[in-house]
Design an enzyme around this catalytic site. Structure first.
Site, PDB file in Angstrom:
ATOM      1  N   SER A  65      32.280  21.451   8.830  1.00 29.04           N
ATOM      2  CA  SER A  65      31.211  21.211   7.871  1.00 29.04           C
ATOM      3  C   SER A  65      29.921  20.240   8.341  1.00 29.04           C
ATOM      4  CB  SER A  65      31.563  20.743   6.505  1.00 29.04           C
ATOM      5  OG  SER A  65      30.588  20.786   5.643  1.00 29.04           O
TER       6      SER A  65
ATOM      7  N   ASN B 155      22.390  23.139   1.563  1.00 30.83           N
ATOM      8  CA  ASN B 155      23.339  22.049   0.953  1.00 30.83           C
ATOM      9  C   ASN B 155      22.689  21.408  -0.194  1.00 30.83           C
ATOM     10  OD1 ASN B 155      24.280  19.151   0.868  1.00 30.83           O
ATOM     11  ND2 ASN B 155      25.879  20.250   2.206  1.00 30.83           N
TER      12      ASN B 155
ATOM     13  N   SER C 167      28.769  23.193   0.834  1.00 34.68           N
ATOM     14  CA  SER C 167      29.355  22.189   0.276  1.00 34.68           C
ATOM     15  C   SER C 167      30.089  21.288   1.383  1.00 34.68           C
ATOM     16  CB  SER C 167      30.228  22.215  -0.997  1.00 34.68           C
ATOM     17  OG  SER C 167      30.446  20.919  -1.558  1.00 34.68           O
ATOM     18  N   GLU C 168      29.504  20.153   1.523  1.00 35.72           N
ATOM     19  CA  GLU C 168      29.938  19.291   2.768  1.00 35.72           C
ATOM     20  C   GLU C 168      31.622  19.105   2.959  1.00 35.72           C
ATOM     21  OE1 GLU C 168      27.902  15.653   0.585  1.00 35.72           O
ATOM     22  OE2 GLU C 168      27.734  17.908   0.641  1.00 35.72           O
ATOM     23  N   ASN C 169      32.218  19.350   1.824  1.00 36.87           N
ATOM     24  CA  ASN C 169      33.857  19.058   1.650  1.00 36.87           C
ATOM     25  C   ASN C 169      34.385  20.521   2.212  1.00 36.87           C
ATOM     26  OD1 ASN C 169      32.812  20.165  -0.951  1.00 36.87           O
ATOM     27  ND2 ASN C 169      34.923  20.019  -1.438  1.00 36.87           N
TER      28      ASN C 169
END
Length: 523
Positions: A384, A319, A342-344
């Site tokens: 995520s 990440n 990507s944390e989204n």
């Protein structure tokens, strides 16, 4: 931070039908439709003081038609809005801030929305800052009928201890602060209890839907939309296309119709992009340009990111935080294949797009336009953060405001001055083994103060969580019970200069070497 719950129970299917005079002709094969004629009709019964769960990440996947319709009803005020952030000052939820309709935000990130930040710091807006993964899971739990859960995110920070400002007075003094969390230990590790979130209405943006309310999302525009849809008493979904019932393959539906009460067909979407970021094929396919900076400052940043790129190993799942970490991905050595998360809601980030491939439905955590590599996948935010907290990533790379000599990290707020919000960082550093945390940062702040300190005096993101620090002057390893060890030093500096610029105590490795750099040419 308080917990928001809806007073009303979820309606049955019979009571969940849309406003009767706005229902379109039901499809013959079902005899039932949740499609309403307009966004205005869909939100007509939202009352002042309602709790709204609003999907989107930045400007990606926001219900722009529903927000616009609500803005045109300024008497609907005193709203509590749960959303990852609030768009920009002039779009998305920023429009409802302009009209003063929002009383309280429950969010993870303020970002570059200066209106949001100003209203918060001047006491005109109440804000409950919540770690991004915790926010996603609180909504997911609310929709699943789970009243509370335990998470490692926020342990040792103001999330656990309380005191995070929710409302400021006119003199800048907090007059309402968050309360402490209940903490428990499981398998020798501390966790905090978080309560679920439910709401009166969810305002959701989908890609396609049928008349029953089965919904499909596109790319990273799914983000918070799915979990928030499930956590509301009434879920209103706007989509770009309505298809016949049966046209959506059952195994490809992201949001089943049981959660959806009203569907709106939106037209002429603007789908604004917060940060259009492109690359120039003539320059090796890397970034066309960075933000304008003095040459000396840019040289420092490039040194950091080119050293940071050497942390990537072949086959790694990783990440990247916004800023320097994202820049480092442009200098990954040839032959090294890294799967960037990507944390989204993206696994498999590719290069920034060329101008002809800009896609508003695919952005990274920094709200920048991105491409996806072959084999990539997209998913909701709750999924995520399950990857992140579960320790399924080998490395997280973040920026910093401060790092202590024991590896504590502060990177989201300067009280009364600058508020970015914790975003996903608290979850990223509340890592499950074997995730490694690497920090990329300038050695000193723009005001000339050391960023490597004995003890952080800014609000903490995580405690004893950093494994390696890479600056423009040096590289340090952080070992539990040992502290900082200098392992590399920049070629144009000296050990005395590093000591003078570093408040934290450190030892010097007997194998101290000159700082390495990626072999990839500078863009």
């Amino acid at each position: 931070m308080t917990t928001t719950t809806a007073a009303a129970r979820r309606p049955s299917l019979a009571t969940a039908q849309p406003v009767s005079d706005a229902v379109t002709t039901p499809p013959a094969q079902t005899g039932f439709s949740k499609v309403v004629a307009s966004a205005e009709a869909a939100i007509a019964d939202i009352a002042p003081g309602s709790v709204l769960l609003v999907g989107g990440f930045g400007l990606c996947g926001i219900p722009e038609k529903l927000i616009g319709a609500l803005k045109d009803r300024p008497h609907v005020s005193g709203l509590t809005v749960v959303s990852n952030n609030a768009g920009t000052a002039d779009w998305g939820l920023g429009l409802l801030m302009q009209t003063g309709q929002i009383k309280r935000m429950i969010a993870s990130y303020v970002g570059d929305n200066k209106l949001f930040e100003r209203l918060y710091l001047t006491g005109a807006l109440e804000v409950e800052l919540t770690p991004q993964g915790t926010l996603a899971e609180r909504c997911r739990a609310g929709g699943a009928g789970i009243p509370a859960f335990f998470t490692p995110a926020g342990v040792g920070t103001a999330v656990e201890h309380g005191g995070m400002p929710i409302k400021y007075g006119a003199d800048g003094t907090p007059i309402e602060v968050s309360t402490p969390r209940e903490a428990r230990t499981f398998n020798g590790r501390p966790y905090l209890m978080e309560r679920a979130i439910t709401g009166d209405y969810a305002l959701i943006k989908g890609w396609k839907a049928d008349a029953l309310g089965n919904v499909v999302f596109r790319g990273s525009a799914q983000n918070f939309n799915t979990s928030m849809a499930k956590a509301a008493a009434t879920c209103i979904v706007e989509v770009e296309e309505i298809v016949p019932v049966g046209a959506l393959p059952p195994d490809q539906i992201h949001l089943p119709s049981v959660y959806v009460h009203r569907v709106v067909h939106g037209h002429a979407y603007e789908k604004r992009i917060e940060r259009v970021t492109v690359r120039d094929p003539a320059q090796g396919g890397r970034l066309q340009s960075y933000r304008a900076r003095p040459d000396a400052e840019l040289a420092k940043r490039l040194r950091i990111v080119r050293r940071g790129a050497l942390e990537f190993t072949n086959g790694m799942y990783c990440n990247l935080g916004i800023g320097l970490p994202v820049m480092a991905s442009n200098y990954i050595e040839p032959g090294i294949h890294v799967f960037l998360q990507s944390e989204n809601g993206i696994l498999g980030l590719g290069p920034f797009p060329t101008p002809d491939r800009i896609d508003a439905d695919n952005v990274n955590a920094g709200k920048q336009t991105v491409t996806l590599v072959d084999g990539a996948c997209t998913f909701e935010s709750a999924e995520s953060f399950g990857m992140i907290r579960g320790g399924h990533l080998a490395m997280s790379v973040l920026g910093a405001l401060q790092v202590s000599e024991t590896g504590d990290l502060a990177n989201y707020m300067i009280p009364r001055s600058m508020v970015k919000g914790p975003g996903g960082a608290m979850d990223l550093v509340a890592k499950g083994s074997p995730t490694r945390v690497v920090v990329l940062t300038e050695h000193v702040s723009k005001h000339g103060k050391p960023k490597l300190v004995k003890q952080c005096d800014l609000p903490l993101t995580g405690i004893a969580c950093v494994n390696r620090i890479i600056t423009d002057m040096a590289v340090f390893d952080v070992e539990p019970g040992v502290g900082l060890t200098l392992i590399e030093i920049a070629p144009d500096t000296t050990l005395d200069a590093v000591r003078a610029a570093t408040e934290a105590a450190f030892t010097v490795s007997p194998q101290l070497t000159t700082m390495r750099q990626s072999s990839v040419a500078e863009s």
